[in-house]
Write a protein that holds these residues in place. Sequence first.
Motif, PDB file in Angstrom:
ATOM      1  N   ARG A 123       0.843  -1.202   0.000  1.00 42.16           N
ATOM      2  CA  ARG A 123       0.000   0.000   0.000  1.00 42.16           C
ATOM      3  C   ARG A 123       0.875   1.249   0.000  1.00 42.16           C
ATOM      4  O   ARG A 123       0.560   2.247  -0.633  1.00 42.16           O
ATOM      5  CB  ARG A 123      -0.903  -0.034   1.229  1.00 42.16           C
ATOM      6  N   SER A 126       1.951   2.153  -3.556  1.00 45.65           N
ATOM      7  CA  SER A 126       0.885   2.733  -4.381  1.00 45.65           C
ATOM      8  C   SER A 126       0.524   4.149  -3.936  1.00 45.65           C
ATOM      9  O   SER A 126       0.186   4.990  -4.763  1.00 45.65           O
ATOM     10  CB  SER A 126      -0.348   1.832  -4.393  1.00 45.65           C
ATOM     11  N   ASP A 132       3.836   7.266  -9.909  1.00 45.97           N
ATOM     12  CA  ASP A 132       2.382   7.307 -10.014  1.00 45.97           C
ATOM     13  C   ASP A 132       1.762   8.536  -9.360  1.00 45.97           C
ATOM     14  O   ASP A 132       0.599   8.850  -9.612  1.00 45.97           O
ATOM     15  CB  ASP A 132       1.776   6.054  -9.375  1.00 45.97           C
TER      16      ASP A 132
END
Length: 165
Positions: A123, A126, A132
Amino acid sequence: MTLLLSCLLLYSCEKPYSEEDTTPNINTGGNNKPSGGDNDPDGNTGTGEYSTGDVVTVKEFIEKEINCQVFVVGYIVGDCTKSISNANFEQPFTQPQALLIADDMNENSTDKVASIQLKSGSRWRSELNLEDNPKLHRRKVMVFGFKERYLGVPGIKSIDAFEFI
């Protein structure tokens, strides 16, 4: 009875920070407790001048001996992979494996950064990687974990919690 139970629940939980500090609203990934690393089975919370839950700057984190879980506060200044020699301080960011944080939001010296591992599939990766999430570049963050060497510099290999500040 409800009031008594509420009081017991609120005051029986151990917090990962000292009561003198501002209560951080940390993102723990769901378990609400710091875990992992080299917890002392005897319950010791640290050695020397630092105790579990202390908040330190990146400079303190790099220069001082810290043998417990602490919050290190700094700006996300870049990403990296495999070795600090691969540090990237400018967009585009393409290395989601690690963050570099520093006391100065414009830092670009590898001698003044701490590394934060973002494990594959986690987690943390991400939510925190710059590939990202490029808008996180130069954002201030507080990361909770044990000090370890990572990418050849002081860092945190297992994040237990974080908060943007």
